[in-house]
Design an enzyme around this catalytic site. Structure first.
Site, PDB file in Angstrom:
ATOM      1  N   ASP A  70       0.862  -1.422  -0.080  1.00 20.05           N
ATOM      2  CA  ASP A  70       0.027  -0.074   0.002  1.00 20.05           C
ATOM      3  C   ASP A  70       0.903   1.467  -0.090  1.00 20.05           C
ATOM      4  O   ASP A  70       2.026   1.300   0.472  1.00 20.05           O
ATOM      5  CB  ASP A  70      -0.714   0.003   1.180  1.00 20.05           C
ATOM      6  CG  ASP A  70      -2.056  -0.954   1.218  1.00 20.05           C
ATOM      7  OD1 ASP A  70      -2.107  -1.560   0.303  1.00 20.05           O
ATOM      8  OD2 ASP A  70      -2.990  -0.692   1.913  1.00 20.05           O
ATOM      9  N   HIS A 215       3.928  -2.229   3.443  1.00 17.36           N
ATOM     10  CA  HIS A 215       3.948  -0.774   2.851  1.00 17.36           C
ATOM     11  C   HIS A 215       5.472  -0.706   2.526  1.00 17.36           C
ATOM     12  O   HIS A 215       6.481  -0.337   3.544  1.00 17.36           O
ATOM     13  CB  HIS A 215       3.430   0.359   3.965  1.00 17.36           C
ATOM     14  CG  HIS A 215       2.289   0.183   4.451  1.00 17.36           C
ATOM     15  ND1 HIS A 215       1.795  -0.763   5.382  1.00 17.36           N
ATOM     16  CD2 HIS A 215       0.920   0.640   4.012  1.00 17.36           C
ATOM     17  CE1 HIS A 215       0.490  -0.647   5.731  1.00 17.36           C
ATOM     18  NE2 HIS A 215      -0.124  -0.045   5.135  1.00 17.36           N
TER      19      HIS A 215
END
Length: 258
Positions: A70, A215
Site C-alpha cells: 500500500d 507498505h
C-alpha cells in the site's frame, strides 16, 4: 500524505481448505465505526482452469499467497521491484496519487511492465467513509485515470484507506468498476522499523489464500521482503497477484474480498 497509523485488526480465522470451504461465499466483517461488511474469500470465486502471467498457477491445487503493498510508489519502490524481479515474485500494488503516483510515474510504469497488478489506494488517503459521495468518486476517479494514463490499463481493484468501507463506498466502487480488497495478514510495519519483526509477523500469520498487507514506504519493510519470500517458499507457498488468487474467477465491482 496522512500517515497510516490506524489499520484494521487482522480478521480471525483464515480459509485454509479449498474444497471444504468453497461453498462459503462470504464473511461478515465488522469495521470500526462502519456498517457490517460482507467479504468474499478467494476460494469462493474460482471456477475453471487458469493460466497466470507468472507461469501456470492453479490456486485450487497449490498453496497461494498474495503480497500486496500500500501507499506507494515511494523512494523504496525501485529496490523492492529489483527484489521481486530477482525472485520472480508478482505483487499487487495499491497506489496513492498525491505525492506518490505524481512523484514517481516511472515506477508506476515499471510495476505494470514487470507484470505486477497496479491498483488504487485513492488519491490523498482520506477515509472514504467520512466523505460525501462526490468526494469519494473524485478520490477514486482521479487515481484510476492517472494509473490508466501511465500504464494503459484502468484499475479494477481498490483498497480503501484503513480498510474502512460501507454501503456508499461499495456502491460508488461498483459504479466505477472497482472491487475492494482488504487483507488477512498485517505486519503492522507502519509501527516498527525492525525488519526481522516484520518478517516474523508475516510468517506467523500466513495461511493458504492469504492476502498480506505491507507498505514499501516504511524503512523496515523492503529489507524484510527477501526473508518473507524465502520463509513462505520453504513452507510450499506460491506467490500470485490478487487477480491470480481469485482466478479463474474475477473480482466483481462493488464486492469486498479478503
Amino acid at each position: 500524505m496522512p500517515f497510516l497509523t490506524r489499520k484494521m485488526r487482522r480478521p480471525g480465522s483464515g480459509f485454509r481448505g479449498v474444497s471444504a470451504l468453497a461453498a462459503v461465499a462470504a464473511l461478515t466483517l465488522p469495521l470500526g465505526g462502519c456498517t457490517q461488511v460482507e467479504t468474499t474469500a478467494p476460494s469462493a470465486v474460482r471456477t475453471t482452469d487458469v493460466r497466470a502471467r507468472f507461469g501456470t498457477v492453479d490456486c485450487r491445487e497449490v498453496k497461494c499467497v498474495a503480497l500486496t503493498f500500500d501507499a506507494g510508489p515511494s523512494g523504496n519502490s525501485a529496490r523492492l521491484l529489483d527484489i521481486l524481479k530477482d525472485e520472480q515474485v508478482p505483487a499487487t500494488f495499491f497506489l496513492l496519487g498525491r505525492r506518490h503516483i505524481d512523484t514517481y510515474p516511472e515506477l508506476v510504469r515499471r510495476m505494470a511492465d514487470e507484470g505486477h497488478e497496479v491498483a488504487s489506494h485513492t488519491w490523498t488517503h482520506r477515509i472514504l467513509t467520512e466523505l460525501e459521495p462526490d468526494e469519494i468518486r473524485e478520490e477514486l476517479r482521479r487515481t484510476n485515470e492517472e494509473i490508466e494514463r501511465l500504464t494503459g490499463r484502468r484499475p479494477t481493484l481498490m483498497r480503501p484507506p484503513q480498510g474502512r468501507t460501507n454501503d456508499t463506498v461499495q456502491g460508488i466502487s461498483r459504479e466505477l468498476g472497482l472491487a475492494e480488497v482488504l487483507w488477512s495478514v498485517t505486519a503492522k510495519d507502519y509501527r516498527t522499523t525492525d525488519s526481522g519483526l516484520i518478517t516474523r509477523r508475516v510468517l506467523d500469520q500466513a495461511s493458504r489464500d492469504g492476502i498480506i498487507l505491507l507498505h514499501d514506504l516504511y524503512d523496515g519493510t523492503v529489507p524484510a521482503v527477501p526473508g518473507i519470500i524465502d520463509g513462505l517458499r520453504k513452507r510450499g507457498f506460491v506467490f500470485v497477484t490478487v487477480p491470480q488468487l481469485l482466478a479463474p474467477g474475477r473480482a466483481e465491482p462493488g464486492k469486498v474480498y479478503r
